[in-house]
Write a protein that holds these residues in place. Structure first.
Motif, PDB file in Angstrom:
ATOM      1  N   ASN A 127       0.832  -1.206   0.000  1.00 29.42           N
ATOM      2  CA  ASN A 127       0.000   0.000   0.000  1.00 29.42           C
ATOM      3  C   ASN A 127       0.869   1.258   0.000  1.00 29.42           C
ATOM      4  OD1 ASN A 127      -1.446   2.169   2.067  1.00 29.42           O
ATOM      5  ND2 ASN A 127      -2.870   1.274   0.614  1.00 29.42           N
ATOM      6  N   LYS A 128       1.247   1.687  -1.209  1.00 26.54           N
ATOM      7  CA  LYS A 128       2.166   2.818  -1.335  1.00 26.54           C
ATOM      8  C   LYS A 128       1.559   4.108  -0.813  1.00 26.54           C
ATOM      9  CE  LYS A 128       2.167   1.751  -5.674  1.00 26.54           C
ATOM     10  NZ  LYS A 128       2.663   1.586  -7.025  1.00 26.54           N
ATOM     11  N   GLU A 129       0.210   4.180  -0.826  1.00 26.46           N
ATOM     12  CA  GLU A 129      -0.460   5.388  -0.348  1.00 26.46           C
ATOM     13  C   GLU A 129      -0.094   5.683   1.105  1.00 26.46           C
ATOM     14  OE1 GLU A 129      -1.907   2.755  -1.785  1.00 26.46           O
ATOM     15  OE2 GLU A 129      -3.063   3.395  -3.538  1.00 26.46           O
ATOM     16  N   VAL A 152       7.076  -3.654  -0.871  1.00 27.45           N
ATOM     17  CA  VAL A 152       6.525  -4.620  -1.828  1.00 27.45           C
ATOM     18  C   VAL A 152       6.044  -3.911  -3.088  1.00 27.45           C
ATOM     19  CG1 VAL A 152       4.847  -6.500  -2.188  1.00 27.45           C
ATOM     20  CG2 VAL A 152       5.911  -6.235   0.017  1.00 27.45           C
ATOM     21  N   ASP A 153       6.656  -2.822  -3.438  1.00 24.93           N
ATOM     22  CA  ASP A 153       6.421  -2.271  -4.766  1.00 24.93           C
ATOM     23  C   ASP A 153       7.610  -2.811  -5.553  1.00 24.93           C
ATOM     24  OD1 ASP A 153       5.158  -0.826  -6.671  1.00 24.93           O
ATOM     25  OD2 ASP A 153       5.072   1.041  -5.518  1.00 24.93           O
ATOM     26  N   SER A 154       7.430  -3.177  -6.814  1.00 22.53           N
ATOM     27  CA  SER A 154       8.537  -3.859  -7.501  1.00 22.53           C
ATOM     28  C   SER A 154       9.790  -2.987  -7.533  1.00 22.53           C
ATOM     29  CB  SER A 154       8.120  -4.250  -8.913  1.00 22.53           C
ATOM     30  OG  SER A 154       7.667  -3.129  -9.612  1.00 22.53           O
ATOM     31  N   GLU A 155       9.609  -1.676  -7.771  1.00 26.19           N
ATOM     32  CA  GLU A 155      10.755  -0.771  -7.858  1.00 26.19           C
ATOM     33  C   GLU A 155      11.465  -0.657  -6.506  1.00 26.19           C
ATOM     34  OE1 GLU A 155       7.672  -0.170  -8.641  1.00 26.19           O
ATOM     35  OE2 GLU A 155       7.642   0.081 -10.802  1.00 26.19           O
ATOM     36  N   HIS A 156      10.673  -0.554  -5.447  1.00 21.74           N
ATOM     37  CA  HIS A 156      11.253  -0.326  -4.120  1.00 21.74           C
ATOM     38  C   HIS A 156      11.869  -1.603  -3.566  1.00 21.74           C
ATOM     39  CE1 HIS A 156       8.447   2.678  -5.279  1.00 21.74           C
ATOM     40  NE2 HIS A 156       9.149   3.522  -4.557  1.00 21.74           N
ATOM     41  N   PHE A 219       0.669   8.754 -12.662  1.00 20.34           N
ATOM     42  CA  PHE A 219       0.416   9.071 -11.258  1.00 20.34           C
ATOM     43  C   PHE A 219       0.995   7.969 -10.383  1.00 20.34           C
ATOM     44  CE2 PHE A 219      -2.720  12.414 -12.257  1.00 20.34           C
ATOM     45  CZ  PHE A 219      -2.269  13.349 -11.343  1.00 20.34           C
ATOM     46  N   ASN A 220       0.992   6.751 -10.881  1.00 12.38           N
ATOM     47  CA  ASN A 220       1.600   5.664 -10.108  1.00 12.38           C
ATOM     48  C   ASN A 220       3.087   5.941  -9.883  1.00 12.38           C
ATOM     49  OD1 ASN A 220       1.699   3.033  -8.840  1.00 12.38           O
ATOM     50  ND2 ASN A 220       2.788   2.354 -10.677  1.00 12.38           N
ATOM     51  N   LYS A 221       3.780   6.371 -10.920  1.00 13.42           N
ATOM     52  CA  LYS A 221       5.219   6.641 -10.778  1.00 13.42           C
ATOM     53  C   LYS A 221       5.425   7.847  -9.883  1.00 13.42           C
ATOM     54  CE  LYS A 221       6.768   3.951 -12.395  1.00 13.42           C
ATOM     55  NZ  LYS A 221       7.062   2.611 -11.846  1.00 13.42           N
ATOM     56  N   ALA A 222       4.534   8.823  -9.981  1.00 12.08           N
ATOM     57  CA  ALA A 222       4.635   9.994  -9.106  1.00 12.08           C
ATOM     58  C   ALA A 222       4.533   9.556  -7.644  1.00 12.08           C
ATOM     59  CB  ALA A 222       3.525  10.991  -9.438  1.00 12.08           C
ATOM     60  N   LEU A 223       3.568   8.669  -7.344  1.00 11.42           N
ATOM     61  CA  LEU A 223       3.456   8.147  -5.979  1.00 11.42           C
ATOM     62  C   LEU A 223       4.729   7.413  -5.597  1.00 11.42           C
ATOM     63  CD1 LEU A 223      -0.166   6.582  -6.019  1.00 11.42           C
ATOM     64  CD2 LEU A 223       0.498   8.771  -5.045  1.00 11.42           C
ATOM     65  N   GLU A 224       5.289   6.693  -6.552  1.00 11.13           N
ATOM     66  CA  GLU A 224       6.482   5.881  -6.256  1.00 11.13           C
ATOM     67  C   GLU A 224       7.734   6.731  -6.024  1.00 11.13           C
ATOM     68  OE1 GLU A 224       5.076   1.800  -8.497  1.00 11.13           O
ATOM     69  OE2 GLU A 224       6.812   2.878  -9.280  1.00 11.13           O
ATOM     70  N   VAL A 225       7.813   7.881  -6.677  1.00  9.90           N
ATOM     71  CA  VAL A 225       8.934   8.788  -6.422  1.00  9.90           C
ATOM     72  C   VAL A 225       8.847   9.268  -4.965  1.00  9.90           C
ATOM     73  CG1 VAL A 225       9.871  11.071  -6.970  1.00  9.90           C
ATOM     74  CG2 VAL A 225       9.261   9.508  -8.820  1.00  9.90           C
TER      75      VAL A 225
HETATM   76 MG    MG Z   1       5.586  -0.200  -8.769  1.00  6.22          MG
END
Ligand code: MG
Ligand code: NAD
Length: 396
Positions: A127-129, A152-156, A219-225
């Protein structure tokens, strides 16, 4: 593989991440290998009950009290308790479990995650939020209670793996990749006519609908940054986004000696979930192995700010901090609802978020130092209300 026997809970079990987590638990021996404490879902109580029976969970919780009778019926004779509503979600998070998967979508995932951290649990965080809206609160809560958060985000997860055994002080930059989404190659002027169905198709990943549309808008990538900034504690200027259409390199970490460590893997969330499940060991995982000779080449490009305005907004949010993440996330969720409901065209989502951020930062000074669940909820409500008004005025 012999899994470490332990107790687990899955918040958001019936979603895309939840199903993948369930799959890994079942493959690892299911109820013979793990004690399942709580499984939660929203309205798909039939599936929730099926999963709870298969894992012999202690309790199954639906977020929607109206679904409780159906959940009770579906669990009849199973020995699994049924519960419903927000308080029941927190109560489920209070139950002892060694490893808790946080895979509810949206702001609703924050409170159960915080509850699990207060008990010192290991929180596998999809839950990246949670990080975007309440990064400092989440990280401080984990620290204060000796809890651990595993990304558990693939990038992180990829960054976390590239950092194993390294000093964060030796890091010069963190690069997270983005597929570019469904509209990467569309002419910009066509975006206004993009349909929900078109935006819901991801070139490489099979995910829930909302995150898929958020990939098309970035927006997903923005959240991930923002997530990268909060989780790894690095300054925003060290975080870069790279368009990588193949989605095989998930992230790279650049060190001060010039080395760039890349993490590659099939686009399958079971890798990041399984890594968090087996951490600090590596277990055997049922993900495809890459045949790089067959893949032949990998390509990279800088993201075009005109195509992906969400990335610029993420920079603003990181400059303001405080409650800006909560406002950004709430406005983004409301704008996404507006797009899905056919109220605004695809490119208008970024405009709605920008307007809400601008109005709220002018009014209240969002960058206040301390955040709490209370003021976050207030900011979330206000931003959603304002986004609704902006959307309504855009339709007139
Ligand atoms: Mg991701
Ligand atoms: P999803 O929509 O498939 O599933 C969400 C889960 O949350 C479901 O179990 C649903 O029943 C439950 N839920 C929905 N609203 C709820 C509410 N108000 N209260 C309680 N429960 C509620 O979502 P997903 O794609 O599995 O994503 C889950 C989280 O993981 C999101 O934060 C997403 O950004 C993140 N994530 C997903 C992926 C992916 O590949 N799907 C990758 C990285 C990160």
């Amino acid at each position: 593989m012999t899994p470490i026997p332990r107790s687990v809970s899955i918040f958001g079990a019936t979603g895309s991440i939840g199903e993948s987590t369930f799959d890994l638990l079942m493959r690892a021996g299911g109820p013979d290998a793990f004690r399942t404490v709580a499984l939660t879902g929203a309205r798909n109580v039939a599936r929730l009950a099926e999963m709870a029976r298969a894992l012999r969970a202690e309790v199954a919780v639906t977020a929607d009290p109206a679904c409780l009778p159906a959940l009770r019926d579906a669990l009849a004779g199973s020995g699994v308790e049924a519960a419903a509503g927000e308080a029941a979600l927190i109560e489920a998070a209070d139950r002892p479990a060694d490893w808790v998967m946080s895979a509810i979508v949206g702001f609703a995932g924050l409170a159960p995650g915080l509850a699990a951290l207060r008990h010192g649990r290991t929180l596998a965080l999809a839950n990246k939020e949670s990080l975007v809206t309440a990064g400092p609160l989440l990280m401080e809560t984990a620290k204060a209670h000796g809890a651990r958060i595993l990304p558990v985000d693939s990038e992180h997860s990829a960054v976390f793996q590239a950092l194993a055994g390294e000093e964060i002080a030796a890091v010069e930059r963190i690069i997270i990749t983005a597929s570019g989404g469904a509209f990467r190659d569309w002419p910009l002027e066509r975006l206004a006519g993009a349909t929900v169905a078109q935006a819901s198709t991801h070139p490489n990943w099979a995910m829930g609908q909302r995150i898929t549309i958020d990939s098309a808008s970035m927006f997903n990538k923005a959240l991930e940054v923002i997530e990268t900034r909060e989780y790894f504690g690095v300054p925003p200027e060290m975080i870069e986004v790279l368009v990588h259409p193949e989605s095989l390199v998930h992230a790279m970490v650049g060190f001060r000696d010039g080395a760039l460590m890349a993490h590659l893997g099939a686009p399958d969330m079971r890798h990041a979930i399984g890594y968090a499940l087996n951490w600090p060991e590596r277990g055997h995982l049922p993900v495809a192995r890459l045949d790089l000779a067959q893949i032949g080449r990998l390509s990279f490009a800088a993201p075009d700010p005109a195509r992906y305005p969400a990335l610029t907004l993420a920079r603003e949010v990181m400059a303001i901090r405080g409650l800006a993440g909560a406002v950004f996330n709430a406005a983004k969720e409301a704008a996404l609802d507006g797009f899905i409901a056919g109220q605004i065209p695809f490119p208008a989502m970024a405009g709605v978020v920008e307007e809400v951020l601008a109005r709220m930062s002018a009014q209240t000074g969002l960058g206040i130092a301390t955040i709490s669940l209370d003021n976050l909820q207030g900011a979330d409500r206000e931003a959603r209300g304002l986004a609704g008004a902006v959307i309504a005025s855009a339709r007139m």
